[in-house]
Design an enzyme around this catalytic site. Structure first.
Site, PDB file in Angstrom:
ATOM      1  N   ARG A 297       8.072   5.740   1.640  1.00 54.37           N
ATOM      2  CA  ARG A 297       8.712   6.349   2.820  1.00 54.37           C
ATOM      3  C   ARG A 297       9.186   7.782   2.576  1.00 54.37           C
ATOM      4  NH1 ARG A 297      10.391   0.655   3.889  1.00 54.37           N
ATOM      5  NH2 ARG A 297       9.592   0.139   5.965  1.00 54.37           N
TER       6      ARG A 297
ATOM      7  N   LYS B 185      13.754  -0.343  -7.749  1.00 52.56           N
ATOM      8  CA  LYS B 185      14.265   0.504  -6.665  1.00 52.56           C
ATOM      9  C   LYS B 185      14.686  -0.388  -5.495  1.00 52.56           C
ATOM     10  CE  LYS B 185      12.194   2.588  -3.497  1.00 52.56           C
ATOM     11  NZ  LYS B 185      12.729   2.536  -2.146  1.00 52.56           N
TER      12      LYS B 185
ATOM     13  N   HIS C 109       4.266   2.234  -8.220  1.00 48.69           N
ATOM     14  CA  HIS C 109       3.359   1.070  -8.230  1.00 48.69           C
ATOM     15  C   HIS C 109       2.495   1.090  -9.487  1.00 48.69           C
ATOM     16  CE1 HIS C 109       4.058   1.603  -3.778  1.00 48.69           C
ATOM     17  NE2 HIS C 109       4.303   0.318  -3.907  1.00 48.69           N
TER      18      HIS C 109
ATOM     19  N   GLY D 106       9.561  -3.607  -8.274  1.00 49.16           N
ATOM     20  CA  GLY D 106      10.291  -2.400  -8.653  1.00 49.16           C
ATOM     21  C   GLY D 106      11.790  -2.597  -8.476  1.00 49.16           C
TER      22      GLY D 106
ATOM     23  N   GLY E  59       0.824  -1.203   0.000  1.00 46.24           N
ATOM     24  CA  GLY E  59       0.000   0.000   0.000  1.00 46.24           C
ATOM     25  C   GLY E  59       0.857   1.252   0.000  1.00 46.24           C
TER      26      GLY E  59
ATOM     27  N   GLN F 192       8.422  -8.302   8.082  1.00 38.90           N
ATOM     28  CA  GLN F 192       9.587  -7.684   7.446  1.00 38.90           C
ATOM     29  C   GLN F 192      10.015  -6.381   8.117  1.00 38.90           C
ATOM     30  OE1 GLN F 192       7.363  -7.421   3.544  1.00 38.90           O
ATOM     31  NE2 GLN F 192       8.574  -5.566   3.310  1.00 38.90           N
TER      32      GLN F 192
HETATM   33  O1  PAF Z   1       8.092  -4.120  -1.825  1.00 39.16           O
HETATM   34  C1  PAF Z   1       7.119  -4.258  -1.049  1.00 39.16           C
HETATM   35  O2  PAF Z   1       6.174  -3.473  -1.027  1.00 39.16           O
HETATM   36  C2  PAF Z   1       7.109  -5.437  -0.086  1.00 39.16           C
HETATM   37  O3  PAF Z   1       8.390  -5.729   0.375  1.00 39.16           O
HETATM   38  C3  PAF Z   1       6.433  -6.685  -0.666  1.00 39.16           C
HETATM   39  C4  PAF Z   1       7.186  -7.232  -1.859  1.00 39.16           C
HETATM   40  C5  PAF Z   1       5.006  -6.359  -1.070  1.00 39.16           C
HETATM   41  C6  PAF Z   1       6.387  -7.785   0.401  1.00 39.16           C
HETATM   42  O4  PAF Z   1       5.696  -7.377   1.536  1.00 39.16           O
END
Ligand code: PAF
Length: 294
Positions: free
Chosen positions: A186, A148, A34, A146, A28, A58
């Site tokens: 971010r 990035k 995106h 991505g 999100g 994560q």
């Molecule tokens: O890049 C992200 O947004 C996240 O690390 C992902 C790949 C959706 C996994 O939570």
């Protein structure tokens, strides 16, 4: 666009599809980066699934899980506008039926502990674990990430190859602001003065590439960029030149390279990278890229 939040419901929708499925997993806080991933998927696949799930596994204990931007209404509007067929907005139970701590872990050894992995212990195991679960549920033919998050992209490629899953993993070029700053969820953490300084990261990587192509010694260039980031008010974690394919340290004969950096600026930890051909804009890696682009 269909919105699905349960695992069983998603699997039922997936079973009804026989043609190829493009998948864009996200957390999100969606932005034009995106949108570019979704546009790639929409242009190539009969069915497109996007997921939004802020994955607790994560984030480290002192990281920004609670503060991570949650902008569901705007995100859903973007997914709809990009022509997504199914927005998978899973509950925690759909992703981790027995809870995050009891989930089977998928971890790519070595590369997970290098570069960003050194500064974010457990981060990449959290990423590969959630992406493995998402792949299992969505069963995509092609998944988009991505560039990035270059290390993340390469790790997921490795995971898919090692586990022999019939999924193609595609890295999509970084989308940048007009001043060069790589788009990131971010970036919202940056105050106005930090935002004004932030493009320095991309600019230093660009000049480092020119210096290496002109024959400067790689470790010296890495040290220079590190110092220049400090002088610019960043707190760098690392600046490192690697081979593109496996992010190993480059040998003399490697031409397809990437310079990667991570640095904190205020509350934001920014990462960026730049792929390049060591032999210059007409070198083998650059020509290969140009051929691919047609
Ligand atoms: O890049 C992200 O947004 C996240 O690390 C992902 C790949 C959706 C996994 O939570």
């Amino acid at each position: 666009m269909k919105i699905i939040s349960g695992a069983v419901e998603l699997q039922a929708a997936r079973r009804a599809w026989t043609e190829d499925v493009g998948f864009v997993p996200t957390m999100g806080g969606l932005h034009r980066g995106h949108a570019a991933l979704l546009a790639h998927a929409r242009a190539r696949h009969r069915h497109v699934v996007a997921s939004i799930y802020v994955n607790p596994l994560q984030f480290g204990p002192r990281e920004d899980f609670a503060a991570y931007p949650r902008t569901l209404d705007a995100d859903q509007a973007l997914l709809e506008a990009e022509g997504v067929d199914v927005a998978f907005l899973p509950t925690q139970e759909a992703i981790y039926p027995a809870g995050p701590a009891r989930q089977t872990e998928v971890r790519v050894p070595g590369l997970s502990d290098d570069l960003c992995g050194r500064y974010r212990p457990g981060h990449f195991a959290g990423v590969t674990t959630v992406v493995a679960r998402l792949f299992g549920l969505v069963q995509p033919t092609v998944a988009y990430f991505g560039k990035k998050d270059y290390q993340q992209w390469r790790l997921i490629e490795r995971m898919v190859r090692d586990l022999a899953w019939p999924i193609m993993v595609i890295g999509v070029d970084t989308v940048r602001e007009a001043d060069g700053l790589a788009l990131s969820t971010r970036n919202r953490y940056l105050h106005a003065d930090e935002r004004a300084r932030a493009p320095l990261l991309a600019e230093l990587l660009r000049t480092a590439v020119v210096a290496i192509q002109a024959g400067d010694i790689i470790p010296a260039v890495e040290r220079t960029v590190f110092r220049q980031l400090q002088d610019g008010g960043f707190v760098p974690d690392y600046v490192s030149v690697r081979r593109q394919l496996d992010l190993g340290p480059p040998e003399e004969t490697d031409d397809a390279l990437v310079i990667l950096a991570a640095a904190r600026l205020g509350a934001a930890r920014l990462i960026d990278n730049r792929e390049f051909s060591r032999l210059g804009p007409a070198g083998p890696a650059a020509l290969h890229e140009a051929e691919k682009a047609g």
